[in-house]
Design a protein around this motif. Structure first.
Motif, PDB file in Angstrom:
ATOM      1  N   LEU A   1      16.214  13.410  42.556  1.00  0.00           N
ATOM      2  CA  LEU A   1      16.200  12.322  43.543  1.00  0.00           C
ATOM      3  C   LEU A   1      16.758  11.039  42.926  1.00  0.00           C
ATOM      4  O   LEU A   1      17.552  10.336  43.558  1.00  0.00           O
ATOM      5  N   ASP A   2      16.373  10.753  41.691  1.00  0.00           N
ATOM      6  CA  ASP A   2      16.895   9.557  41.001  1.00  0.00           C
ATOM      7  C   ASP A   2      18.408   9.656  40.842  1.00  0.00           C
ATOM      8  O   ASP A   2      19.127   8.663  41.008  1.00  0.00           O
ATOM      9  N   ASP A   3      18.903  10.864  40.539  1.00  0.00           N
ATOM     10  CA  ASP A   3      20.341  11.047  40.368  1.00  0.00           C
ATOM     11  C   ASP A   3      21.091  10.897  41.694  1.00  0.00           C
ATOM     12  O   ASP A   3      22.217  10.402  41.721  1.00  0.00           O
TER      13      ASP A   3
ATOM     14  N   GLU B   1      30.779   6.918  50.608  1.00  0.00           N
ATOM     15  CA  GLU B   1      29.614   7.785  50.642  1.00  0.00           C
ATOM     16  C   GLU B   1      29.724   8.850  49.554  1.00  0.00           C
ATOM     17  O   GLU B   1      30.808   9.353  49.284  1.00  0.00           O
ATOM     18  N   CYS B   2      28.588   9.183  48.946  1.00  0.00           N
ATOM     19  CA  CYS B   2      28.556  10.292  47.998  1.00  0.00           C
ATOM     20  C   CYS B   2      28.151  11.547  48.770  1.00  0.00           C
ATOM     21  O   CYS B   2      27.676  11.452  49.904  1.00  0.00           O
ATOM     22  N   CYS B   3      28.328  12.708  48.156  1.00  0.00           N
ATOM     23  CA  CYS B   3      27.930  13.946  48.809  1.00  0.00           C
ATOM     24  C   CYS B   3      27.721  15.023  47.762  1.00  0.00           C
ATOM     25  O   CYS B   3      28.211  14.924  46.637  1.00  0.00           O
ATOM     26  N   GLY B   4      26.957  16.039  48.157  1.00  0.00           N
ATOM     27  CA  GLY B   4      26.720  17.135  47.237  1.00  0.00           C
ATOM     28  C   GLY B   4      25.751  18.146  47.802  1.00  0.00           C
ATOM     29  O   GLY B   4      25.369  18.079  48.977  1.00  0.00           O
ATOM     30  N   LEU B   5      25.364  19.091  46.943  1.00  0.00           N
ATOM     31  CA  LEU B   5      24.518  20.208  47.345  1.00  0.00           C
ATOM     32  C   LEU B   5      23.342  20.326  46.387  1.00  0.00           C
ATOM     33  O   LEU B   5      23.474  20.042  45.191  1.00  0.00           O
ATOM     34  N   LEU B   6      22.211  20.754  46.925  1.00  0.00           N
ATOM     35  CA  LEU B   6      21.034  21.060  46.115  1.00  0.00           C
ATOM     36  C   LEU B   6      20.688  22.518  46.375  1.00  0.00           C
ATOM     37  O   LEU B   6      20.704  22.968  47.521  1.00  0.00           O
ATOM     38  N   ALA B   7      20.372  23.239  45.310  1.00  0.00           N
ATOM     39  CA  ALA B   7      20.103  24.665  45.460  1.00  0.00           C
ATOM     40  C   ALA B   7      18.805  25.032  44.750  1.00  0.00           C
ATOM     41  O   ALA B   7      18.313  24.297  43.902  1.00  0.00           O
ATOM     42  N   GLY B   8      18.269  26.192  45.132  1.00  0.00           N
ATOM     43  CA  GLY B   8      17.041  26.683  44.529  1.00  0.00           C
ATOM     44  C   GLY B   8      16.587  27.920  45.285  1.00  0.00           C
ATOM     45  O   GLY B   8      17.405  28.639  45.855  1.00  0.00           O
TER      46      GLY B   8
ATOM     47  N   ARG C   1      18.603  22.915  41.222  1.00  0.00           N
ATOM     48  CA  ARG C   1      19.969  22.643  40.770  1.00  0.00           C
ATOM     49  C   ARG C   1      20.640  21.619  41.679  1.00  0.00           C
ATOM     50  O   ARG C   1      20.513  21.688  42.891  1.00  0.00           O
ATOM     51  N   HIS C   2      21.389  20.704  41.052  1.00  0.00           N
ATOM     52  CA  HIS C   2      22.097  19.638  41.770  1.00  0.00           C
ATOM     53  C   HIS C   2      23.597  19.783  41.506  1.00  0.00           C
ATOM     54  O   HIS C   2      24.007  19.904  40.356  1.00  0.00           O
ATOM     55  N   TYR C   3      24.374  19.793  42.564  1.00  0.00           N
ATOM     56  CA  TYR C   3      25.834  19.853  42.446  1.00  0.00           C
ATOM     57  C   TYR C   3      26.410  18.590  43.077  1.00  0.00           C
ATOM     58  O   TYR C   3      26.370  18.446  44.300  1.00  0.00           O
TER      59      TYR C   3
END
Length: 162
Positions: free
Chosen positions: A14-16, A28-35, A42-44
């Protein structure tokens, strides 16, 4: 109808996400979170091609017009992210290798609340993933909220930091 899981997201991730949003502001930033089972491991970070590429913005605007039938006056300011397709494919390949799944798709709103815009809803193609938004509307106090978006309906998604 099964109740969606309460998502768990490590505080460091969350901090990242907030750091990522601040780094790219005003874009805007964007990305994916997996688990697995709603637990993010995992953060991408995915490159927002709109922040780097005029052609990507044109493609994004054409997709918006196709999806929504128009391009609202606020679309460009309100929504300006388009994930780099090669990086997304690499992230999905890594998820397969690690036997984890997409849990969350995230992006930031630099000047609006942490609520999905009409464009966000129109482009929500993954009904099994939660959509998380980091709002920098109040720069000193980022707001992070998550939603389920299914068949153009937006419902809050519960998550907790671990």
């Amino acid at each position: 109808v099964s109740t969606p899981p309460v998502l768990t997201i490590p505080q460091a991730i969350l901090d990242d996400l907030v750091a990522h949003a601040r780094e790219l502001d005003p874009f805007e930033c964007c990305g994916l979170l997996a688990g697995t089972d709603g637990a993010v491991t995992r953060h991408y970070r995915i490159t927002n091609t709109v922040a780097h590429d005029r052609q990507a913005l044109d493609v994004f605007e054409q997709a918006s017009v196709k999806q929504l039938g128009h391009l609202s006056e606020t679309t460009r300011a309100e929504v300006a992210y388009f994930m780099d397709p090669k990086e997304m494919l690499a992230a999905f390949k890594d998820m397969r290798e690690r036997q984890i799944e997409l849990v969350v798709i995230y992006h930031s709103h630099t000047h609006s609340p942490a609520y999905p815009s009409a464009t966000d809803v129109g482009l929500a193609y993954y009904p099994d993933a939660a959509y998380l938004i980091v709002s920098l509307e109040e720069k000193a106090k980022p707001d992070i909220r998550a939603y389920w978006i299914k068949e153009r309906r937006v419902m809050p998604a519960d998550f907790r930091a671990v």
